[in-house]
Design an enzyme around this catalytic site. Structure first.
Site, PDB file in Angstrom:
ATOM      1  N   ALA A 188     -21.546  37.196  -5.397  1.00  0.00           N
ATOM      2  CA  ALA A 188     -20.368  36.355  -5.582  1.00  0.00           C
ATOM      3  C   ALA A 188     -20.623  35.343  -6.692  1.00  0.00           C
ATOM      4  O   ALA A 188     -19.711  34.897  -7.355  1.00  0.00           O
ATOM      5  CB  ALA A 188     -20.021  35.633  -4.291  1.00  0.00           C
ATOM      6  N   CYS A 189     -21.853  34.968  -6.877  1.00  0.00           N
ATOM      7  CA  CYS A 189     -22.210  34.040  -7.937  1.00  0.00           C
ATOM      8  C   CYS A 189     -23.536  34.442  -8.522  1.00  0.00           C
ATOM      9  O   CYS A 189     -24.489  34.509  -7.782  1.00  0.00           O
ATOM     10  CB  CYS A 189     -22.312  32.611  -7.418  1.00  0.00           C
ATOM     11  SG  CYS A 189     -22.768  31.457  -8.713  1.00  0.00           S
ATOM     12  N   PRO A 190     -23.665  34.791  -9.773  1.00  0.00           N
ATOM     13  CA  PRO A 190     -22.614  34.753 -10.777  1.00  0.00           C
ATOM     14  C   PRO A 190     -21.526  35.814 -10.607  1.00  0.00           C
ATOM     15  O   PRO A 190     -20.434  35.628 -11.077  1.00  0.00           O
ATOM     16  CB  PRO A 190     -23.364  35.004 -12.080  1.00  0.00           C
ATOM     17  CG  PRO A 190     -24.799  34.808 -11.804  1.00  0.00           C
ATOM     18  CD  PRO A 190     -24.972  35.091 -10.346  1.00  0.00           C
ATOM     19  N   GLY A 191     -21.775  36.934  -9.937  1.00  0.00           N
ATOM     20  CA  GLY A 191     -20.701  37.882  -9.678  1.00  0.00           C
ATOM     21  C   GLY A 191     -20.954  39.264 -10.247  1.00  0.00           C
ATOM     22  O   GLY A 191     -21.843  39.463 -11.064  1.00  0.00           O
TER      23      GLY A 191
END
Lengths: 81, 387
Positions: free
Chosen positions: A17-20
Site C-alpha cells: 500500500a505504501c509506496p504501492g
C-alpha cells in the site's frame, strides 16, 4: 492455461500500500523489453486507475484487469521501451 | 548451552535486535562493516538546513555489553553449511542468522548519475555527500532546482517530498524563491504514491509553486547539456540537480544465490521474516523484498518480531509502516498503514513535526531498547484502522 498466455514476468505486489503496486510495476518496466508481458498482482484498489494512467503515459497496453476474490490481476504488454 | 545468533549488519535493525536478545539464552554477535553507526534520517537536515551536529556514534557504544561486535565486511554467506566469510578472512558459524544487511546507493546504474552525485552531493548515502549538497544549496542564487528519486525503490519514501519542501522553505527564508524554479520528478502517477498521503501533499506542492513531473523514471543524464531524460521520453534542464540514486542490496555472495531477487533484495516471508527455504535464517530492514517502505521504523518493528521468534514466542509481522513526513515550515504528517490496512489521511500539524524531531533525539536511546514500553504504547495508539 495455454502456453502463449503464460506471462513472461509475474509481479506480486499484494499487500503493498505504501509506496504501492506501481513501484513494483515500474521496477519490472525498467527491466523489460518490447513484447514482454507483465502480470501484476495487487490488493490495493488504487492499482486500477494507476495502471491505466501509467499505460497511457508510457504507451503500453493494459490487456486485462480481473478482480479475483483475494487479488486484482492486471496483465500488461510492453509496446514501448 | 546458549544458541549462537549471528547478526550481519550494525544499522538500526541489527543493533536493536542484538540488544533485545537475552544473553542467558543467546550468544549474540554483530558483524558490522563500519565501526560507526549513522542515524540516516539526519542526512535530510544536514543537506537542506545545514544542521551541524554529526549524526554518528561508535557502534560499540550502542550495543549491550553481552553483544560481541566484529568490525569486518561480510563477503559470502553459505546458508546450506551455515558459514559466513569476511573480507579479513574470518569464518563465522551460527545456529540462527539474522540478515540486517541494508541497502546501498548505486548511482552507476544510470548513465551520468555517478558524476552528478559526486559533483552536487545527495542525501541518501553519507554525511560528506549531504554536506556537499548543503554547500550547493547554501550558495544557490537562483535558477532551476530539479529533485526526485531516479528509480521507484527509495530508502525512506517520504524523503523526496521532504527534500523539495525543505528546499522551498530555505529559498523563501532567503528571499530567493522568486528567482528559482522548483521541479519535482517522480516515477509515480502523482507526487506521493499512496493516494491518502497525496491528498495532503499535492495541494501543498501546488500552493508553494512546485512543478511536478509524474511518470518520470530517470533513464540518463546529459551532464554536458545539464538535462535529465526519463524512460518515458520526457526531459528537464537543471541548474542544481538533486537526484536520489537507485538502491541495491549489500554486495554479499549468497549460497544459494536465489535467496536474492534481481535487485539483490532478500526474498523474505512477509509474516515470519524467514528467508525463503531456511527456518533458521531471518531478514529485517531495508535489505528485504517486503512490500513495505524501506525505513528505520520498519527495521525496528521487524527486529521486535524476530526477537520474539528467537525467544520461542509467537511472532508475525503485519507490515506496519509509520513514516513521519516533514512538510516544511514546522508542520508534519505521518504515513501509517500495514499489509491489510491501507494508509489513511493524516492532517498536517505542528505536533506531528515535533514528534519527528523527538524521534530523532531519542534514536540513540531507542537502539538500546530502553524506550520499548513507550514505543509499544505509541504503536498501539496509532495503529491503522481497517478500511
Amino acid at each position: 492455461m495455454e502456453p502463449e498466455t503464460v506471462p513472461h514476468t509475474l509481479v506480486d505486489a499484494r499487500g503493498s500500500a505504501c509506496p504501492g503496486p506501481i513501484t513494483d510495476l515500474s521496477m519490472a518496466y525498467r527491466r523489460s523489453k518490447v513484447g514482454d508481458v507483465i502480470e501484476l498482482w495487487a490488493t490495493d484498489p488504487g492499482v486500477k486507475p494507476d495502471v491505466r494512467a501509467w499505460a497511457t503515459k508510457t504507451g503500453n497496453l493494459v490487456r486485462s484487469v480481473e478482480h479475483q476474490p483475494d487479488k486484482i490481476v492486471v496483465v500488461l504488454e510492453i509496446l514501448r521501451r | 548451552m546458549p544458541t549462537r545468533v549471528l547478526v550481519i549488519g550494525g544499522g538500526s535493525g541489527g543493533t536493536m535486535l542484538a540488544n533485545a536478545l537475552d544473553h542467558r539464552r543467546h550468544e549474540v554477535t554483530v558483524v558490522s562493516a563500519s565501526s560507526d553507526h549513522l542515524f540516516q534520517p539526519a542526512l535530510l537536515y544536514l543537506a537542506f538546513t545545514g544542521a551541524a551536529a554529526r549524526p554518528v556514534r561508535p557502534e560499540r557504544a550502542l550495543l549491550g555489553r553481552h553483544v560481541h561486535l566484529v568490525e569486518d565486511r561480510v563477503t559470502r554467506v553459505d546458508l546450506g553449511s551455515r558459514q559466513v566469510s569476511t573480507a579479513a578472512g574470518r569464518d563465522l558459524g551460527y545456529d540462527y542468522l539474522v540478515l540486517a544487511t541494508g541497502i546501498q546507493s548505486d548511482p552507476s546504474q544510470i548513465p551520468g548519475l555517478a558524476e552528478l552525485n559526486a559533483r552536487f552531493g545527495d542525501y541518501h548515502s553519507t554525511v560528506a555527500q549531504a554536506r556537499l549538497l548543503w554547500r550547493h544549496l547554501d550558495a544557490f542564487g537562483g535558477g532551476t532546482i530539479v529533485l526526485g528519486q531516479s528509480t521507484p525503490v527509495c530508502k525512506c519514501p517520504p524523503s523526496p517530498v521532504e527534500g523539495i519542501l525543505l528546499a522551498d522553505e530555505l529559498l523563501r527564508r532567503r528571499g530567493r524563491r522568486g528567482a528559482s524554479r522548483l521541479v519535482f520528478l517522480t516515477p509515480y502517477p502523482r507526487p506521493y504514491p499512496a493516494e491518502a498521503v497525496n491528498e495532503v501533499v499535492e495541494p501543498i506542492l501546488a500552493a508553494r509553486g512546485i512543478e511536478v513531473m509524474p511518470f518520470f523514471d530517470v533513464d540518463r543524464i546529459d551532464t554536458e547539456a545539464s538535462v535529465v531524460h526519463s524512460i518515458e521520453g520526457d526531459e528537464v534542464r537543471y541548474d542544481l540537480p538533486i537526484l536520489i540514486p537507485p538502491f541495491v542490496g549489500a554486495d554479499i555472495a549468497f549460497e544459494p544465490p536465489d535467496v536474492l531477487d534481481p535487485d539483490r533484495f532478500l526474498r523474505t516471508d512477509r509474516h515470519t521474516l524467514r528467508v525463503q527455504g531456511f527456518d533458521n535464517v531471518f531478514a529485517i530492514g531495508d535489505g528485504t523484498d517486503l512490500p513495505t517502505s524501506k525505513s528505520g521504523v520498519g527495521a525496528h518493528l521487524e527486529a521486535k518480531v524476530v526477537a520474539r521468534a528467537l525467544k520461542g514466542r509467537p511472532a508475525s509481522f503485519d507490515g506496519r509502516t509509520n513514516c513521519p513526513l516533514d512538510l516544511g515550515h514546522g508542520r508534519g504528517t505521518f504515513v501509517i498503514g500495514s499489509y491489510d490496512r491501507p494508509v489513511a489521511r493524516s492532517r498536517p500539524t505542528r505536533l506531528k513535526h515535533l514528534m519527528k524531531i523527538v524521534f530523532g533525539k531519542v534514536y540513540w536511546l531507542s537502539l538500546r531498547g530502553w524506550l520499548e514500553p513507550v514505543f509499544d504504547l505509541y504503536f498501539k495508539l496509532t495503529a491503522p484502522r481497517p478500511s
